[in-house]
Design a protein around this motif. Structure first.
Motif, mmCIF file in Angstrom:
data_model
loop_
_atom_site.group_PDB
_atom_site.id
_atom_site.type_symbol
_atom_site.label_atom_id
_atom_site.label_comp_id
_atom_site.label_asym_id
_atom_site.label_seq_id
_atom_site.Cartn_x
_atom_site.Cartn_y
_atom_site.Cartn_z
ATOM 1 N N GLN A 295 -20.377 42.226 -37.717
ATOM 2 C CA GLN A 295 -20.124 42.706 -36.363
ATOM 3 C C GLN A 295 -20.907 43.974 -36.048
ATOM 4 O O GLN A 295 -21.437 44.130 -34.935
ATOM 5 C CB GLN A 295 -18.623 42.954 -36.171
ATOM 6 C CG GLN A 295 -18.229 43.135 -34.722
ATOM 7 C CD GLN A 295 -18.482 41.881 -33.896
ATOM 8 O OE1 GLN A 295 -17.987 40.807 -34.220
ATOM 9 N NE2 GLN A 295 -19.264 42.007 -32.834
ATOM 10 N N GLU A 296 -21.001 44.888 -37.004
ATOM 11 C CA GLU A 296 -21.692 46.159 -36.751
ATOM 12 C C GLU A 296 -23.162 45.909 -36.434
ATOM 13 O O GLU A 296 -23.720 46.494 -35.486
ATOM 14 C CB GLU A 296 -21.555 47.091 -37.957
ATOM 15 C CG GLU A 296 -22.152 48.470 -37.721
ATOM 16 C CD GLU A 296 -22.068 49.375 -38.946
ATOM 17 O OE1 GLU A 296 -22.445 50.557 -38.826
ATOM 18 O OE2 GLU A 296 -21.639 48.885 -40.020
ATOM 19 N N ALA A 297 -23.809 45.052 -37.209
ATOM 20 C CA ALA A 297 -25.222 44.734 -36.961
ATOM 21 C C ALA A 297 -25.381 44.003 -35.637
ATOM 22 O O ALA A 297 -26.321 44.257 -34.876
ATOM 23 C CB ALA A 297 -25.782 43.898 -38.106
ATOM 24 N N ASN A 298 -24.456 43.104 -35.357
ATOM 25 C CA ASN A 298 -24.525 42.357 -34.097
ATOM 26 C C ASN A 298 -24.330 43.279 -32.900
ATOM 27 O O ASN A 298 -25.024 43.152 -31.881
ATOM 28 C CB ASN A 298 -23.489 41.237 -34.091
ATOM 29 C CG ASN A 298 -23.632 40.332 -32.899
ATOM 30 O OD1 ASN A 298 -23.035 40.567 -31.858
ATOM 31 N ND2 ASN A 298 -24.439 39.290 -33.044
ATOM 32 N N GLU A 303 -26.460 45.716 -28.033
ATOM 33 C CA GLU A 303 -26.624 46.834 -27.095
ATOM 34 C C GLU A 303 -28.102 47.062 -26.782
ATOM 35 O O GLU A 303 -28.450 47.424 -25.648
ATOM 36 C CB GLU A 303 -25.993 48.109 -27.656
ATOM 37 C CG GLU A 303 -25.932 49.258 -26.668
ATOM 38 C CD GLU A 303 -25.191 48.931 -25.368
ATOM 39 O OE1 GLU A 303 -25.456 49.615 -24.354
ATOM 40 O OE2 GLU A 303 -24.369 47.981 -25.337
ATOM 41 N N PHE A 304 -28.969 46.840 -27.758
ATOM 42 C CA PHE A 304 -30.413 46.935 -27.497
ATOM 43 C C PHE A 304 -30.815 45.968 -26.391
ATOM 44 O O PHE A 304 -31.512 46.335 -25.437
ATOM 45 C CB PHE A 304 -31.197 46.644 -28.777
ATOM 46 C CG PHE A 304 -32.676 46.482 -28.557
ATOM 47 C CD1 PHE A 304 -33.507 47.584 -28.504
ATOM 48 C CD2 PHE A 304 -33.235 45.218 -28.372
ATOM 49 C CE1 PHE A 304 -34.872 47.438 -28.279
ATOM 50 C CE2 PHE A 304 -34.596 45.055 -28.148
ATOM 51 C CZ PHE A 304 -35.414 46.170 -28.099
ATOM 52 N N VAL A 305 -30.372 44.714 -26.517
ATOM 53 C CA VAL A 305 -30.750 43.702 -25.519
ATOM 54 C C VAL A 305 -30.101 44.005 -24.174
ATOM 55 O O VAL A 305 -30.730 43.875 -23.119
ATOM 56 C CB VAL A 305 -30.390 42.283 -26.015
ATOM 57 C CG1 VAL A 305 -30.752 41.240 -24.952
ATOM 58 C CG2 VAL A 305 -31.109 41.964 -27.323
ATOM 59 N N ARG A 306 -28.842 44.441 -24.182
ATOM 60 C CA ARG A 306 -28.182 44.788 -22.923
ATOM 61 C C ARG A 306 -28.966 45.858 -22.167
ATOM 62 O O ARG A 306 -29.126 45.793 -20.939
ATOM 63 C CB ARG A 306 -26.761 45.290 -23.191
ATOM 64 C CG ARG A 306 -25.772 44.227 -23.634
ATOM 65 C CD ARG A 306 -24.357 44.802 -23.675
ATOM 66 N NE ARG A 306 -23.463 43.950 -24.435
ATOM 67 C CZ ARG A 306 -22.930 44.254 -25.619
ATOM 68 N NH1 ARG A 306 -23.189 45.433 -26.183
ATOM 69 N NH2 ARG A 306 -22.129 43.410 -26.240
ATOM 70 N N ASN A 307 -29.461 46.848 -22.903
ATOM 71 C CA ASN A 307 -30.234 47.907 -22.254
ATOM 72 C C ASN A 307 -31.513 47.358 -21.629
ATOM 73 O O ASN A 307 -31.926 47.797 -20.547
ATOM 74 C CB ASN A 307 -30.561 49.015 -23.257
ATOM 75 C CG ASN A 307 -29.366 49.911 -23.541
ATOM 76 O OD1 ASN A 307 -28.505 50.101 -22.673
ATOM 77 N ND2 ASN A 307 -29.297 50.465 -24.747
ATOM 78 N N LEU A 323 -24.389 40.061 -14.593
ATOM 79 C CA LEU A 323 -25.404 39.327 -15.361
ATOM 80 C C LEU A 323 -25.625 39.833 -16.775
ATOM 81 O O LEU A 323 -26.379 39.201 -17.532
ATOM 82 C CB LEU A 323 -26.739 39.379 -14.597
ATOM 83 C CG LEU A 323 -26.734 38.689 -13.231
ATOM 84 C CD1 LEU A 323 -28.006 39.006 -12.467
ATOM 85 C CD2 LEU A 323 -26.566 37.185 -13.387
ATOM 86 N N VAL A 324 -25.004 40.934 -17.167
ATOM 87 C CA VAL A 324 -25.175 41.457 -18.526
ATOM 88 C C VAL A 324 -23.924 41.127 -19.338
ATOM 89 O O VAL A 324 -22.824 41.546 -18.982
ATOM 90 C CB VAL A 324 -25.432 42.976 -18.524
ATOM 91 C CG1 VAL A 324 -25.551 43.490 -19.962
ATOM 92 C CG2 VAL A 324 -26.708 43.291 -17.735
ATOM 93 N N PRO A 325 -24.050 40.383 -20.433
ATOM 94 C CA PRO A 325 -22.872 40.015 -21.233
ATOM 95 C C PRO A 325 -22.182 41.237 -21.808
ATOM 96 O O PRO A 325 -22.830 42.225 -22.170
ATOM 97 C CB PRO A 325 -23.467 39.157 -22.359
ATOM 98 C CG PRO A 325 -24.793 38.706 -21.858
ATOM 99 C CD PRO A 325 -25.293 39.808 -20.980
#
Length: 541
Positions: A295-298, A303-307, A323-325
């Motif tokens: 979970q920590e790595a995920n 958060e990188f992709v969300r940004n 539109l952002v999960p």
């Protein structure tokens, strides 16, 4: 064979269902064995996925130089790859060319669907019945019908009342559709819906997108290929042919960045940035393995992709919320590539409509009606509503095995296969793209489909050379594979998320990860070992 032979029962050695990537290769291999093979295809021609999915924007998200047949270098070199991610027309043309070069079309009956396949306990053979009235008696029944070929097309009350034009992406008409000046609605924002939205947005008078589950996406980098690029791919043919079978996902790349735990936060960000900029599926399938299981790595990569997504939406708070999960992690769903999908929502003629808390209740003559009574008036409605993945292609056929047992009933209770290749209780039923193999979702499809079709051809060759009649996995063998599959699946974060990967899009469908998550390389090794050791656990008679 033609439909004029309705009153007779035809005999052949094998029936192959489907004329897509898997079906064409399966037909080629079985004919090489000298068997008489009848192909059945619902479409009017070959192409499979690339025959049916001709909706606006339909395109690969596997690199085109890797989305290929590997059994013939000459065939490989005959494909004039124009860009990294080929569009549907070029892919359909490619498969037409393959069928012509191998003279496969003569073995197919087109515009025909298999309605039933019934195993005869006394003869040990299958009776296959089609919607054209044909009856075919065969020794081997091989399904290459596809893992995403049973569309969910009748989901909403009142669809038949809609006064406008209604389309399903998996059954798109061949004629061009004019969207200009039209009020268009799209339901579904999975990989297909995303391609449709980014393609239709500039064409429609106004586009409304009904959004339930937002998606993590990766911006596609799709360069045009030069002759020098094509020559390089030809030179790398043998290397890539071997490489795609030794990686986790069936591509030429793998987890090459070491452990997530051994990298500093800054080093991880550098890896993410590098893979993001490549504009392929590599960020999903080759960043860090821990992304799938910890979970920590995920959380970190999510958060990188969300940004990245927020920046592309100009940090608009309403669009970001839509539109952002935020309630599931990156890589636990199918990750689509796209090219301008998010930017489409910045256009003045595009509106996103949230339907998670205020769901669609019915289609009315004017358009879409939501739970709160709001009606969105439309001229056209596009359903990108997905598939009964993995199982649907087979459960929609009346398949009956030993003692009359029905596959739809068996899978309705529990989705089980042996390596995704056979099912206990159904002798000489062979499957490509069925559940519990990587090809159900987690694989560069051409890699896994060829591997499975090749294994099936080798198994049938073994039976024929030994004078044997049937092959069927034992109950113990199937139990063993299902336990192994579940042990790996339950160690991942994939099973913690609702998605079509888990069958969650189908009410009442048994919950199990449809795709084998142990890796293409591990799966292939297990298949190769079974073949080399004489198919232990399979009852050969």
């Amino acid at each position: 064979m033609t439909a004029s032979s309705h009153s007779t029962v035809r005999q052949c050695d094998a029936v192959v269902v489907g004329a897509g990537i898997a079906g064409l290769y399966q037909m080629h291999r079985l004919r090489e064995l000298g068997l008489s093979v009848q192909g059945i295809e619902a479409g009017t021609n070959v192409g499979g996925t690339w025959y049916w999915n001709r909706y606006p924007g339909a395109r690969l998200d596997s690199q085109s130089e890797l989305y290929q047949y590997w059994f013939s270098k000459e065939l490989y070199e005959s494909v004039p790859l124009s860009e990294r991610f080929l569009a549907q027309p070029e892919l359909e043309k490619w498969l037409q060319g393959v069928a012509d070069k191998l003279d496969l079309k003569k073995s197919y009956q087109f515009s025909t669907r298999v309605e039933a396949a019934i195993f005869n306990d006394e003869t040990g053979r299958w009776l296959v019945k089609t919607d054209q009235g044909d009856q075919i008696d065969c020794k081997y029944f091989v399904s290459c019908a596809g893992m995403l070929s049973a569309p969910m097309s009748n989901l909403f009350k009142g669809q038949e009342t809609f006064k406008g034009k209604l389309f399903h992406t998996a059954r798109w008409p061949k004629e061009e559709i004019d969207f200009s000046g039209k009020k268009v609605g799209v339901i579904g924002i999975g990989a297909t819906g995303i391609q449709v939205i980014q393609s239709v947005a500039p064409l429609a008078g106004h586009l409304k997108v009904f959004v339930r589950t937002p998606q993590y996406t990766i911006r596609m980098n799709n360069p045009q290929y030069t002759e020098a690029d094509r020559q390089k791919f030809h030179q790398e043919f043998e290397t890539n042919k071997a490489l795609v079978n030794t990686t986790f996902s069936g591509f030429q790349y793998d987890f090459e960045n070491g452990s997530w735990h051994d990298a500093t936060p800054e080093e991880r960000q550098q890896v993410y940035e590098k893979l993001w900029s490549e504009g392929t599926l590599k960020l999903w399938l080759a960043a860090y393995f821990e992304v799938f299981v910890e979970q920590e790595a995920n959380d970190d990569i999510s958060e990188f992709v969300r940004n990245k997504l927020r920046a592309r939406l100009n940090h608009d708070p309403e669009l970001c919320d839509l539109l952002v999960p935020k309630d599931y992690g990156f890589a636990t769903h199918r990750v689509p590539l796209e090219n301008g999908y998010l930017e489409a929502f910045l256009r003045p003629n595009v509106t996103g409509v949230a339907v998670k808390e205020n769901p669609i209740v019915e289609v009315v003559p004017e358009g879409i009606k939501l739970q709160d009574g709001t009606v969105h008036e439309l001229d056209m409605l596009i359903l990108a509503t997905g598939f009964d993945a993995g199982t649907g292609a087979l459960t929609r056929i009346d398949i009956r095995g030993r003692g009359g047992r029905k596959l739809a009933d068996d899978w309705g209770r529990d989705i089980r296969t042996t390596m995704g290749l056979q099912v206990h209780g159904y002798p000489n039923l062979f499957t490509v793209g069925a559940p519990l193999a990587p090809s159900a979702a987690l694989c560069n499809m051409t890699t896994c489909l060829q591997q499975q079709a090749g294994w099936i051809a080798d198994a049938i060759a073994h039976l024929e050379s030994k004078g044997l009649h049937t092959m069927e996995p034992s109950a113990e063998k199937e139990d063993e594979w299902v336990r192994h599959h579940d042990e790996i699946a339950n160690a991942t974060l994939l099973t913690k998320t609702d998605s079509w990967y888990m069958g969650s899009n189908i009410p009442g469908k048994p919950r199990r990860l449809l795709s084998y998550a142990g890796g293409v390389n591990v799966y292939k090794q297990a298949c190769d070992e079974a073949k080399a050791s004489g198919y232990p656990g399979f009852n050969l008679a």
